[in-house]
Enzyme design. Structure first.
Site, PDB file in Angstrom:
ATOM      1  CG  HIS A  22      -0.001   2.867   6.927  1.00 19.75           C
ATOM      2  ND1 HIS A  22       1.361   2.259   6.253  1.00 19.75           N
ATOM      3  CD2 HIS A  22      -0.767   1.679   7.336  1.00 19.75           C
ATOM      4  CE1 HIS A  22       1.059   1.191   6.346  1.00 19.75           C
ATOM      5  NE2 HIS A  22       0.349   0.340   6.951  1.00 19.75           N
ATOM      6  CB  CYS A  25       1.858  -2.461   5.029  1.00 20.65           C
ATOM      7  SG  CYS A  25       0.499  -2.721   4.818  1.00 20.65           S
TER       8      CYS A  25
END
Lengths: 388, 388
Positions: free
Chosen positions: B334, B84
């Site tokens: 996200h 991420c």
């Protein structure tokens, strides 16, 4: 700006070792590099790690912090992915990081685990290095992509399957004494020509194998090497990177590799060298034709002249400028994400004089490494020089 | 060393857009960033591209040269993967490349395409950011991993699901005016508490959504900005990166995030700042507990004190130090490989005064962004400052 030295290198055996995990392989190479460098793990400030298909082969992304832990180092670690040039870009950023003074000691390299997959899954995994929308869905695989490049080359410049067979034979010869190489087997031109055809004009012996393995290199600043009395005679004096269209269909022609030309041009300018200064070369010969394209892109031959180089003996161990004394991807093996680091490791050994094939190049001072991604949609070139 | 300025930023809409390819999304963001910067594509010298799971989601590796082509630029391009934090490390290397003088103009950002996959495949893909051998095979997924961290936190320091619900409510409030955000919906504490439980103590509204999207930022040297009369009031003054054990089981404790602490410490030292200087913050709130861990790791709160910050109003838009004015991962969305770049883009807009939420921070001069990989096995922190 400081100079950048290779303080130590490490390699695993290259070959089929499907029972070993990627983390296990990389730890072995990295710890060997640390030992070769004679440095403490605490001195490693960053780790740059190359890997191509770990998400497919091991269901493992986010490998960089994992690898740092395996090496016993608590430092920032970053994964680089550029298909078959993954370790090449990892090395390049390590060189730039040391050179700019951001860090004095950076470990870079890479790893690939492949033979745990089925042949079909490996082929499909490797295909993700080409364009999914415009190539893969049309049925192309890497042998067929390089076959298109070989056909384009033959059509434009001439050359033959025999010429390519000489490349294969040379690289198998070079791998014979290399303890890390996947193949230790002489082949003849006739064997190469008689091998099963994979994608005309490329046969089985024109292709590199599927390989598990890892590589690691410790790069340090001149100042760190001096302060720590390291024996580190090899420096990286030039670095370059080039890109091209990912899909072959978008390129103006297939018989040249502009990404290599751009990377080489930048690396030579960086080092203040030109092709005539270069004594030996490690190039990305995933297929025999790829070696031909590389030695032309690197400026050692005019377009169309490189295909006969191995046949004429110019690039063999006893030639004027040996190419792939390590055995190359063709015979040493091609653990994709490790290859760019292994080229630096092999070149360092060759220039230091502790490679089994160093005897062929006792006076060599300037070496070039060339790592390519996909069908040379990306390329990374480094110039290495040894104090003599 | 030169200073590094943000010349332009670009974002796509964040949300469900499964019909769009990754290359399409990134091209939109990158071209928007170029337009915002007012520079020619020919001036872009390098592209650093973040992506996490393209090999699984699009069967596409080797994306960097593809993305360069989509942006219409023929320059070296490199993919960074750090789960991420993929765009975070891409941004960090861009900043270092400009700062060291290796290039004057670098475009960095990232992309992720996720909603074209089934929920099960997304969950499995995201899981490759954790340790396959020691976590995934034991059945852990990311909601359960962060639930373990939340439980450890509650047990050690106290705090409650209500505290976390205030984080969710705040970030949904912040996303309301943000044109790029995935969610434009107010939620109440009661709704968050009543949402379906995913992994106790984390419910559905404690989790960020699955998102498609891309981000891009053009970084330039002070000299380039001056020579080209660019309006580029925001500078990157600090950068830091930290690592930790990939698997939770190998960490000494789960209620703190040493990777964030290390990254923050380096970034503050680099910028010559400390936490007290910081006016606003964008942190990696993939789950509500992650925001709590982040604001403590960044030094804004002592361990155990951050959990009540949103409830007390200290981190809301009208608070002393707003956190995630963009809406955060929680409500802005996200798209994994894009997030680190989107934080820089949003912080730049907030500091320049052209973000819908800039009105809450008219005098802000120092912002911090925090991008984390996996369960914070890696973290990247940047300090941004605006000329006023």
């Amino acid at each position: 700006m400081t100079g950048v030295r290779v303080a130590g290198v490490g390699l695993t055996q290259f070959g089929r070792q499907p029972e070993r995990t990627g983390r296990d392989l990389f730890a072995e190479a990295a710890l060997a590099a640390r030992e070769d460098a004679g440095i403490s793990g605490d001195d490693i400030e960053e780790i740059n790690y190359g890997n191509f298909m770990g998400a497919l082969a091991e269901r493992q992304g986010h490998q960089a912090p994992l690898m740092a832990k395996m090496v016993g180092v608590n430092c920032p670690a970053t994964r680089y992915e550029e298909a078959c040039a993954s370790a090449g870009v990892a090395v390049r950023e390590a060189v730039r990081t040391v050179r700019s003074g951001e860090a004095d000691v950076v470990l870079a390299g890479g790893c690939e685990r492949m033979t745990n997959l089925s042949t079909a899954d490996v082929t499909e995994g490797l295909a993700t290095a080409a364009d999914d929308l415009f190539e893969i869905r049309a049925g192309i695989t890497f042998p067929s992509a390089y076959a298109l490049m070989a056909r384009a080359y033959f059509e434009r410049f001439g050359g033959s399957r025999e010429d390519l067979a000489h490349v294969a034979m040379k690289n198998h010869d070079n791998a014979l004494p290399n303890e890390y190489a996947q193949f230790h087997r002489e082949i003849t031109v006739e064997e190469a020509l008689d091998a099963p055809m994979v994608a005309d004009p490329l046969g089985l012996l024109d292709a590199c194998p599927v390989t598990d393995g890892a590589s690691a290199v410790v790069f340090v600043s001149d100042e760190y090497a001096a302060a720590n009395d390291l024996e580190a005679p090899v420096s990286v004096t030039g670095s370059g990177q080039g890109g091209d269209n990912l899909a072959l269909q978008a390129r103006e022609q297939l018989a040249v590799t502009p990404a290599t030309e751009r990377a080489a041009s930048e690396a030579y300018a960086d080092a203040g060298r030109d092709p005539a200064d270069v004594d030996l070369v490690e190039v990305h010969d995933c297929f025999t034709i790829a070696e031909v394209l590389a030695i032309e892109g690197l400026g050692f031959y005019e377009p169309g002249e490189g295909v006969g180089a191995a046949r004429r003996g110019e690039t063999t161990a006893s030639g004027d400028r040996p190419v792939n004394l390590s055995g190359g991807l063709k015979a040493k093996g091609h653990p994709v994400g490790a290859t760019g680091g292994s080229q630096i490791a092999e070149m360092t050994r060759l220039l230091r004089g502790d490679h089994p094939n160093s005897e062929h190049v006792p006076d060599a001072t300037v070496g070039v490494t060339h790592n390519a991604g996909g069908t040379v949609a990306s390329a990374v070139v480094h110039v290495l020089e040894v104090d003599r």
